[in-house]
Scaffold this active site. Structure first.
Site, short mmCIF file in Angstrom:
data_model
loop_
_atom_site.label_atom_id
_atom_site.label_comp_id
_atom_site.label_asym_id
_atom_site.label_seq_id
_atom_site.Cartn_x
_atom_site.Cartn_y
_atom_site.Cartn_z
N SER A 143 0.80 -0.73 0.06
CA SER A 143 0.04 -0.05 -0.47
C SER A 143 1.08 1.47 0.11
O SER A 143 1.89 0.99 0.07
CB SER A 143 -1.21 -0.12 1.25
OG SER A 143 -1.34 1.29 1.59
N TYR A 156 -2.01 -0.66 10.39
CA TYR A 156 -1.82 -1.31 9.31
C TYR A 156 -0.41 -0.76 8.45
O TYR A 156 -0.18 -1.58 7.79
CB TYR A 156 -2.62 -0.31 8.22
CG TYR A 156 -3.24 -0.31 7.19
CD1 TYR A 156 -3.80 -1.40 6.76
CD2 TYR A 156 -3.13 0.82 6.11
CE1 TYR A 156 -4.65 -2.06 5.66
CE2 TYR A 156 -3.05 -0.07 5.14
CZ TYR A 156 -3.99 -0.86 4.26
OH TYR A 156 -4.50 -1.45 3.05
P1 NDP Z 1 -11.68 -5.77 -0.25
O1 NDP Z 1 -12.17 -5.60 0.92
O2 NDP Z 1 -12.48 -5.20 -1.88
O3 NDP Z 1 -11.18 -7.67 -0.81
C1 NDP Z 1 -10.53 -7.85 0.43
C2 NDP Z 1 -10.56 -9.62 0.29
O4 NDP Z 1 -9.57 -9.44 1.54
C3 NDP Z 1 -12.22 -9.10 0.03
O5 NDP Z 1 -12.34 -10.67 -1.18
C4 NDP Z 1 -12.00 -10.64 1.58
O6 NDP Z 1 -13.42 -11.77 1.16
C5 NDP Z 1 -10.99 -11.09 1.68
N1 NDP Z 1 -10.11 -11.49 3.01
C6 NDP Z 1 -10.87 -10.54 4.23
N2 NDP Z 1 -10.27 -11.49 4.98
C7 NDP Z 1 -9.67 -12.46 4.56
C8 NDP Z 1 -9.33 -13.47 5.27
N3 NDP Z 1 -9.13 -14.42 6.30
N4 NDP Z 1 -9.29 -15.30 4.50
C9 NDP Z 1 -9.25 -15.01 3.63
N5 NDP Z 1 -10.20 -13.81 2.67
C10 NDP Z 1 -10.40 -12.70 3.46
O7 NDP Z 1 -9.83 -4.83 -0.38
P2 NDP Z 1 -8.88 -4.02 -1.59
O8 NDP Z 1 -9.56 -5.12 -2.30
O9 NDP Z 1 -8.98 -3.27 -1.37
O10 NDP Z 1 -8.13 -4.68 -0.57
C11 NDP Z 1 -7.04 -5.57 -1.29
C12 NDP Z 1 -5.52 -5.23 -0.90
O11 NDP Z 1 -4.89 -4.15 -1.07
C13 NDP Z 1 -5.33 -5.37 0.82
O12 NDP Z 1 -4.61 -6.40 0.15
C14 NDP Z 1 -5.47 -3.60 0.99
O13 NDP Z 1 -4.67 -3.46 1.60
C15 NDP Z 1 -4.75 -3.78 -0.66
N6 NDP Z 1 -4.80 -2.10 -0.48
C16 NDP Z 1 -5.46 -1.60 -0.93
C17 NDP Z 1 -5.93 0.02 -0.89
C18 NDP Z 1 -7.88 0.32 -1.14
O14 NDP Z 1 -7.65 1.83 -1.20
N7 NDP Z 1 -8.41 -0.22 -1.25
C19 NDP Z 1 -5.33 0.32 -0.67
C20 NDP Z 1 -4.19 0.51 -0.57
C21 NDP Z 1 -3.62 -1.22 -0.23
P3 NDP Z 1 -14.20 -13.03 2.17
O15 NDP Z 1 -14.39 -12.02 2.93
O16 NDP Z 1 -15.12 -13.20 1.10
O17 NDP Z 1 -13.35 -13.52 2.76
#
Ligand code: NDP
Length: 247
Positions: A143, A156
């Protein structure tokens, strides 16, 4: 010919946001996708959509905080497709920002479990077969918070700095086995991530920071670009901000 065609790509966090967008982006490349997350109905729907559009995908319900489940995910990919070429790791992420004095220890533990341990378990699960086949690619989601620390994002950011350190260490340990690494560091991206905020005092500031958020498809494009490079080219790191993001 596309360098992505026939690559077996595991995507964690595929049920929403950047993970889902990446799966959709790779649909037309001829990659064989292995989708992972906890919400089965979302994975099922995504698999159907991908196959309807001519792609190839299977899925496995997986909690990244379970080392055993991550191993089972890799075994499933090997059993179904015979190899693992790419792991798009830590699309599974959580971001419950709060100030340290609030002692939201449960949230700290969750971020450490998902954002750090989940990444390590993913690497552990794919490394043996990648080392054996002497090729592979691990793409870890960090990030802008892995480069810049803000008040309220301390833990975070700590997890995202850790992702960068782990990825760079992996590069140094495994480049000689022809294993590529990529760190993707997005700025504000529209997704479900901000729903993981539990400290409502910080919510207005975060909502403001996300006013200029870019679509998950833009990050998926960067991931697809890294995968598509010829095997002697490693895109090791990309920082992708909305044009109007200041920090
Ligand atoms: P979302 O919240 O849209 O997606 C997160 C995903 O993680 C979901 O598919 C969720 O699916 C899954 N997830 C969460 N906990 C678990 C778990 N314990 N086991 C398996 N799956 C899990 O977020 P983003 O797509 O935005 O984030 C993706 C990555 O990008 C993350 O690492 C985030 O920190 C990073 N990021 C995002 C930014 C943003 O602004 N959006 C900025 C910078 C970095 P489910 O609940 O079905 O398991």
């Amino acid at each position: 010919m596309s360098n992505t065609k026939d690559k077996v790509v595991i995507i964690t966090g595929a049920s929403s946001g950047i993970g889902e967008a990446t799966a959709k982006k790779l649909t037309s490349t001829g990659a064989k996708l292995v989708l992972a997350a906890r919400r089965e109905e979302r994975l099922q729907q995504l698999q159907k959509d991908i196959e309807k559009n001519g792609g190839k995908a299977i899925y496995k319900v997986t909690d990244v905080t379970s080392h055993e489940q991550m191993e089972e995910l890799a075994e499933y990919a090997l059993q179904e497709f015979g190899k693992i070429d790419v792991l798009v790791n830590n699309n599974a992420g959580v971001m419950p920002h709060s100030f340290l004095y609030k002692k939201r220890i449960e949230d700290w533990n969750k971020m450490i479990d998902v954002n750090i341990k989940g990444v390590l378990y993913g690497i552990a699960a794919v490394l043996p077969s990648m080392r054996e086949q002497k090729s592979g690619h691990v793409i870890n989601l960090s990030s802008v918070a892995g480069h810049v620390v803000g008040a309220g994002s301390t833990v975070y950011a700590g997890t995202k700095f850790a992702v960068r350190a782990i990825t760079e260490g992996l590069r140094k340990e495994e480049y000689s086995n022809n294993i590529r690494t990529t760190i993707i560091s997005p700025g504000a991206v529209t997704s479900e991530l901000i729903n993981s905020i539990t400290d409502m005092d910080l919510k207005p500031g975060i909502d403001k920071a996300y006013e200029d958020a870019i679509d998950a498809e833009s990050i998926a494009g960067a991931i697809a670009f890294a995968i598509e490079q010829p095997s002697d080219v490693a895109i090791n790191e990309m920082l992708i901000r909305p044009t109007h993001q200041d920090r």
